[in-house]
Design an enzyme around this catalytic site. Structure first.
Site, PDB file in Angstrom:
ATOM      1  N   GLU A 280       0.819  -1.212   0.000  1.00  0.00           N
ATOM      2  CA  GLU A 280       0.000   0.000   0.000  1.00  0.00           C
ATOM      3  C   GLU A 280       0.855   1.266   0.000  1.00  0.00           C
ATOM      4  O   GLU A 280       0.600   2.220   0.728  1.00  0.00           O
ATOM      5  CB  GLU A 280      -0.966  -0.012   1.196  1.00  0.00           C
ATOM      6  CG  GLU A 280      -1.921  -1.194   1.155  1.00  0.00           C
ATOM      7  CD  GLU A 280      -2.960  -1.202   2.278  1.00  0.00           C
ATOM      8  OE1 GLU A 280      -2.691  -0.630   3.339  1.00  0.00           O
ATOM      9  OE2 GLU A 280      -4.043  -1.793   2.056  1.00  0.00           O
ATOM     10  N   ASP A 359      -8.262  -9.031   4.252  1.00  0.00           N
ATOM     11  CA  ASP A 359      -8.013  -7.876   5.114  1.00  0.00           C
ATOM     12  C   ASP A 359      -9.030  -7.755   6.249  1.00  0.00           C
ATOM     13  O   ASP A 359      -9.901  -6.889   6.206  1.00  0.00           O
ATOM     14  CB  ASP A 359      -8.028  -6.595   4.262  1.00  0.00           C
ATOM     15  CG  ASP A 359      -7.496  -5.395   5.022  1.00  0.00           C
ATOM     16  OD1 ASP A 359      -7.043  -5.588   6.164  1.00  0.00           O
ATOM     17  OD2 ASP A 359      -7.527  -4.280   4.483  1.00  0.00           O
ATOM     18  N   GLU A 387     -12.225  -1.935  12.370  1.00  0.00           N
ATOM     19  CA  GLU A 387     -12.289  -1.270  11.065  1.00  0.00           C
ATOM     20  C   GLU A 387     -13.470  -1.756  10.218  1.00  0.00           C
ATOM     21  O   GLU A 387     -14.246  -0.950   9.711  1.00  0.00           O
ATOM     22  CB  GLU A 387     -10.969  -1.494  10.316  1.00  0.00           C
ATOM     23  CG  GLU A 387     -10.983  -0.900   8.905  1.00  0.00           C
ATOM     24  CD  GLU A 387      -9.660  -1.054   8.184  1.00  0.00           C
ATOM     25  OE1 GLU A 387      -8.709  -1.615   8.748  1.00  0.00           O
ATOM     26  OE2 GLU A 387      -9.581  -0.598   7.022  1.00  0.00           O
TER      27      GLU A 387
HETATM   28  C1  GCV Z   1      -2.253   0.613   8.368  1.00  0.00           C
HETATM   29  C2  GCV Z   1      -5.959  -2.023   5.714  1.00  0.00           C
HETATM   30  C3  GCV Z   1      -6.319  -0.708   6.358  1.00  0.00           C
HETATM   31  C4  GCV Z   1      -5.153   0.252   6.364  1.00  0.00           C
HETATM   32  C5  GCV Z   1      -3.960  -0.446   7.065  1.00  0.00           C
HETATM   33  C6  GCV Z   1      -3.662  -1.734   6.308  1.00  0.00           C
HETATM   34  C7  GCV Z   1      -2.538  -2.521   6.957  1.00  0.00           C
HETATM   35  O1  GCV Z   1      -5.765  -1.858   4.356  1.00  0.00           O
HETATM   36  O2  GCV Z   1      -7.419  -0.158   5.705  1.00  0.00           O
HETATM   37  O3  GCV Z   1      -5.525   1.412   7.066  1.00  0.00           O
HETATM   38  O4  GCV Z   1      -2.841   0.386   7.105  1.00  0.00           O
HETATM   39  O5  GCV Z   1      -4.791  -2.544   6.293  1.00  0.00           O
HETATM   40  O6  GCV Z   1      -2.849  -3.482   7.634  1.00  0.00           O
HETATM   41  O7  GCV Z   1      -1.372  -2.193   6.770  1.00  0.00           O
END
Ligand code: GCV
Length: 684
Positions: A280, A359, A387
């Site tokens: 990411e 995720d 989340e």
């Molecule tokens: C910290 C998901 C979340 C992101 C997070 C990522 C991760 O994509 O939406 O906010 O980033 O996981 O675990 O690195």
């Protein structure tokens, strides 16, 4: 001071009125607080001083006493024994807790607190208690600065950070110590204090701001909690001014060694680094044509002289996918990247694997990486912060879900479970993995500077349960919840009103399944609003680069991950699951759409069609929320009014949101399929 001849010291106990006591109100200390308690061990140990102060606090509140060990104590806490964990001996109502370290003794103290009266009145016993996992970590996705999009705590639903304010480490860290106390009461002993997405400001925690990190470490240390930092793979360039971060470059290696030396010179009990690389947008070894073993071993080499650990995350996938491309499957990515590297990671690297291959969804299959790397220390990564599970506005007690993950047996009935793998006891575990006890467990914390710590007061149960399952993953989630209720809602005599206990079980025990029932069905995942991930948006991610698709059309829905016709993801599992998931006839209903694309009329193993299942569960889910509200309201003054008010506010939002989920999902499936509800209920 506690020593071989302990005697009470003047009290320095501070009462913290600014935040909720969570599972350690003084009332929860009633049973131990009524006793005569003695503490012995090395007086110079900070954590032993904490044990002593805890005994003082409890006895001051409840009329007991801290006495010399030869003063006939009811509870003797002794930090001079050997072995792992602690030993509890009950002999005629007199209890001795003995441990080799003060931290283990502190965990033993809290064990006695948790047992309450039963600690003293139970039958004679001689028990040894040791954590299942050597590494039990909470990760904070906290930024020092307030990020323009993500706020201060990424995916945080409980206010700002407890560590940072006004662009730096807080001056007053007493709340951090209170947090460490709560964690110690569950057995957690490591915390990573910054976000794995390491922005420019936060990167400096590793170097310029190390003295500030040392202050946080000092605030956590009295409760035996060690500090870790998330670091940026690009640090040699961004902080060190080098032209490269190539893991095989000598200057880069020297830079990391010097950085680690400085960290441990400043914080001698520092734990290690956490790294999100090539994920990411975070930098990583791919930029230099190197792989993740090269990257992780670079840092492992730097921290090894200090006994440090590198938690290297396996959350690596292509977030710039083209939705038109049906051959790329995000679920495959972690295994494809990491399984071929098995055996190449240094002994002090822990590869940290999200429980599911996508995720942190409400429901997904267990990651096959956990069964595919016997020569690597693996940690299971969970998400306590909600989340995708209601963002601490919805009730969602996650321990049953974590328990399923920990108990999943990748090699089938009779084989090892995930909890064995991450304890270094999976099949074919290499001698190094077995000797180190594996990689343990980690989770993203749900705590912020909110007065209740977790936004929703009842979300505290998730943090508590994570700690308890990290200590003993075989615990029954309902029993863990019962412990949490017993401590958190203790009355002055240490007991909980039966009706309070009953209602909390009624609203929490099955709340994860309730949440699942009115959100994305049958393991298909996502269907949330892009970006913030709250509330329904069935096609929100369908044409985006993130690789989280459901492929709904007029005939059916789901992702074909079979070897026969799909992405081949099922082939990443060992037998029997590779075949169980592959076959429509044996694939569990709750994961059907995770593995298969099926017509809406497909009949589930439960006997109803997919589309009827969606209607039924979405109508029922909203009813469960209404029942939870009625149950909570029946408590009528039996819980503190501030807790009551906050819970009522959250329940009202949960109902509003659940209705929205129900109506959008039902309407979407009805419009796509044209199939009416067999019960004729209102669908828009
Ligand atoms: C910290 C998901 C979340 C992101 C997070 C990522 C991760 O994509 O939406 O906010 O980033 O996981 O675990 O690195």
């Amino acid at each position: 001071m506690p020593d071989e001849k302990a005697s009470p010291a003047p009290s320095e106990i501070v009462v913290e009125p600014a935040w909720h006591a969570a599972w350690l109100p003084d009332a929860a200390l009633a049973a131990v607080g009524r006793r005569r308690v003695a503490v012995v061990g090395p007086a110079e140990d900070d954590v032993l001083v904490t044990v002593f102060r805890e005994a003082e606090r409890a006895t001051a509140a409840h009329g007991g006493d801290v006495v010399d060990p030869d003063g006939a104590p009811d509870l003797l806490l002794d930090a001079r024994a050997g072995g792992d964990g602690f030993r509890l001996v009950r002999d005629g109502g007199r209890v001795t807790v003995a441990a080799a370290t003060a931290t283990a003794l502190l965990h033993g103290w809290f064990h006695v607190v948790r047992l309450g009266e039963a600690a003293f009145t139970g039958p004679d016993a001689d028990e040894r208690h040791a954590p299942a996992f050597a590494l039990r970590v909470l990760d904070h996705w906290d930024n020092v600065d307030v990020h323009p999009v993500m706020g201060q705590v990424e995916r945080g639903y409980a206010g700002g950070s407890i560590f940072y304010a006004d662009g730096r480490v807080r001056d007053d860290l007493s709340r951090v110590t209170a947090y460490a106390r709560l964690l110690a009461a569950t057995g957690i002993d490591r915390v990573c204090i910054n976000n794995v997405n390491v922005h420019a400001r936060e990167a400096r925690l590793l170097t310029d701001d190390l003295p500030e990190v040392a202050r946080v470490a000092a605030a956590l240390r009295p409760y035996g909690v060690r500090t870790h930092l998330a670091v940026s793979f690009a640090a040699p360039m961004t902080l060190g001014g080098l032209p490269t971060s190539d893991p095989l470059d000598d200057d880069v290696r020297a830079w990391w060694r010097a950085a680690a030396d400085q960290v441990w010179a400043t914080i001698p009990d520092f734990g290690g680094f956490v790294v999100k690389a090539d994920s990411e947008g975070q930098p990583g070894p791919f930029a230099y044509g190197r792989d993740h073993a090269d990257g992780a071993n670079l840092l492992a080499d730097a921290v090894a002289p200090h006994g440090g650990v590198v938690h290297w995350r396996a959350f690596v996938y292509d977030h710039t996918q083209d939705w038109r491309d049906r051959s790329t499957d995000r679920a495959r990515a972690a295994y494809d990247h990491f399984a071929p590297l098995d055996g190449r990671f240094a002994d002090n690297v822990v590869v940290q694997v999200k429980h599911g291959p996508i995720d942190f969804q409400t429901r997904e299959a267990v990651s096959p990486v956990l069964a595919g790397m016997p020569a690597t220390r693996l940690a299971l990564e969970l998400q306590v912060t909600q989340e995708y599970t209601g963002q601490q506005r919805h009730l969602c007690y996650l321990a049953p879900w974590w328990s399923e993950n920990l108990g999943f047996r990748p090699w089938g009935e009779g084989g090892a479970a995930v909890r064995d793998v991450v304890a270094g006891r999976g099949p074919g575990a290499s001698p190094a993995v077995a000797a180190t006890g594996g990689g343990g467990i980690a989770a993203v914390s749900n705590v912020g500077d909110d007065v209740f710590w977790t936004g929703h007061p009842l979300a505290q149960a998730n943090l508590y349960a994570f700690g308890r399952l990290a200590w003993d993953p075989t615990l029954d989630p309902a029993a863990v919840l019962d412990e949490w209720i017993g401590l958190t809602f203790a009355g002055q005599d240490g007991a909980v009103e039966p009706r309070v206990r009953e209602v909390l079980h009624a609203v929490l025990d099955a709340s994860w399944r309730t949440y699942e029932s009115y959100t994305a069905p049958l393991g298909v995942g996502f269907m949330v609003r892009p970006g913030h991930h709250y509330g329904p948006d069935v096609d929100g991610y369908e044409y985006t680069p993130w690789g989280t698709y459901h492929f709904a059309d007029r005939d059916g829905i789901g992702v074909d991950r079979t070897r026969a016709n799909g992405t081949g993801f099922t082939g990443q599992y060992p037998a029997p699951w590779r075949d169980v998931y592959e076959d429509l006839a044996t694939c569990p209903d709750e994961l059907l759409l995770f593995f298969h694309h099926v017509p809406y009329t497909h009949v589930l193993r439960s006997g109803v069609t997919v589309v009827q299942h969606v209607y039924d569960t979405h109508f029922a889910g909203v009813e469960r929320v209404r029942e939870a509200i009625a149950a909570w309201e029946s408590l009528d003054g039996r819980v503190p009014s501030d807790v009551d008010a906050r819970v009522r506010e959250r329940l009202a939002e949960q109902l509003r949101s659940a209705v929205e989920w129900r109506d959008q999902l039902n309407t979407y499936f009805f419009r796509k399929s044209g199939i009416p509800d067999t019960h004729g209920r209102t669908i828009f």
